[in-house]
Design a protein around this motif. Structure first.
Motif, short mmCIF file in Angstrom:
data_model
loop_
_atom_site.label_atom_id
_atom_site.label_comp_id
_atom_site.label_asym_id
_atom_site.label_seq_id
_atom_site.Cartn_x
_atom_site.Cartn_y
_atom_site.Cartn_z
N ALA A 1 0.74 -1.10 -0.19
CA ALA A 1 0.03 -0.08 0.01
C ALA A 1 0.85 1.29 0.07
O ALA A 1 0.68 2.29 -0.76
CB ALA A 1 -0.87 0.15 1.13
N THR A 2 1.98 1.31 0.81
CA THR A 2 2.96 2.22 0.62
C THR A 2 3.31 2.62 -0.66
O THR A 2 3.66 3.68 -1.10
CB THR A 2 3.86 2.07 1.75
OG1 THR A 2 3.24 2.04 3.15
CG2 THR A 2 4.79 3.47 1.85
N ALA A 3 4.00 1.39 -1.26
CA ALA A 3 4.52 1.66 -2.59
C ALA A 3 3.70 2.18 -3.42
O ALA A 3 3.95 2.93 -4.40
CB ALA A 3 5.00 0.17 -3.07
N MET A 4 2.39 1.76 -3.56
CA MET A 4 1.22 2.11 -4.44
C MET A 4 1.09 3.67 -4.32
O MET A 4 1.04 4.44 -5.32
CB MET A 4 -0.01 1.19 -4.45
CG MET A 4 0.17 0.02 -4.90
SD MET A 4 0.67 0.00 -6.67
CE MET A 4 2.35 -0.75 -6.58
N LYS B 1 -2.48 10.03 2.95
CA LYS B 1 -1.64 8.70 2.58
C LYS B 1 -1.44 7.69 3.85
O LYS B 1 -1.96 6.48 3.67
CB LYS B 1 -0.29 9.11 2.02
CG LYS B 1 -0.54 9.85 0.81
CD LYS B 1 0.98 9.92 0.14
CE LYS B 1 0.94 10.54 -1.20
NZ LYS B 1 2.12 11.03 -1.70
N ASN B 2 -1.31 8.39 5.35
CA ASN B 2 -1.14 7.48 6.32
C ASN B 2 -2.52 6.84 6.78
O ASN B 2 -2.63 5.74 7.15
CB ASN B 2 -0.42 8.48 7.34
CG ASN B 2 1.07 8.53 7.30
OD1 ASN B 2 1.35 7.95 6.30
ND2 ASN B 2 1.44 9.55 7.64
N ALA B 3 -3.49 7.66 6.47
CA ALA B 3 -4.85 7.23 6.90
C ALA B 3 -5.24 6.24 5.87
O ALA B 3 -5.99 5.16 6.22
CB ALA B 3 -5.70 8.41 6.79
N ILE B 4 -4.94 6.35 4.65
CA ILE B 4 -5.26 5.04 3.71
C ILE B 4 -4.70 3.85 3.88
O ILE B 4 -5.20 2.71 3.98
CB ILE B 4 -5.04 5.69 2.23
CG1 ILE B 4 -6.11 6.59 2.00
CG2 ILE B 4 -5.22 4.42 1.08
CD1 ILE B 4 -5.98 7.41 0.65
N ILE B 5 -3.16 3.93 4.28
CA ILE B 5 -2.49 2.81 4.56
C ILE B 5 -3.10 2.13 5.83
O ILE B 5 -3.07 0.90 6.07
CB ILE B 5 -1.07 3.25 4.88
CG1 ILE B 5 -0.53 3.82 3.33
CG2 ILE B 5 -0.34 2.18 5.37
CD1 ILE B 5 1.02 4.45 3.50
N GLY B 6 -3.19 2.95 7.05
CA GLY B 6 -3.80 2.36 8.30
C GLY B 6 -5.07 1.77 8.10
O GLY B 6 -5.23 0.68 8.62
#
Length: 74
Positions: A33-36, A49-54
């Motif tokens: 997810a971070t790479a994407m 971005k951090n909210a989406i990854i979490g």
């Protein structure tokens, strides 16, 4: 090391195997997810971005725990 190897052979039957595979699965999910999010150009802030990854990691955790629990009892 032998205990870990034996735990990974049958992860559904013991708690250590479940924990090891769950940790590896979450690590790979967060890495993907971070790479994407960082490789695809977008205008999202770091907070989003951090909210989406979490959120993706939490959903993956819930689905994998549901899968393990359903294999344990059904």
């Amino acid at each position: 090391m032998k205990l870990i190897w034996e735990a990974m052979q049958s992860p559904i039957n013991n708690l250590l195997g479940i924990f090891i595979y769950l940790t590896l699965f979450l690590f790979c999910t967060i890495l993907f997810a971070t790479a994407m999010l960082y490789l695809i150009p977008n205008r999202l802030s770091t907070r989003w971005k951090n909210a989406i990854i979490g959120s993706v990691a939490f959903i993956a955790l819930i689905i994998s725990l549901y899968y393990v629990i359903s294999k344990q009892f059904f």
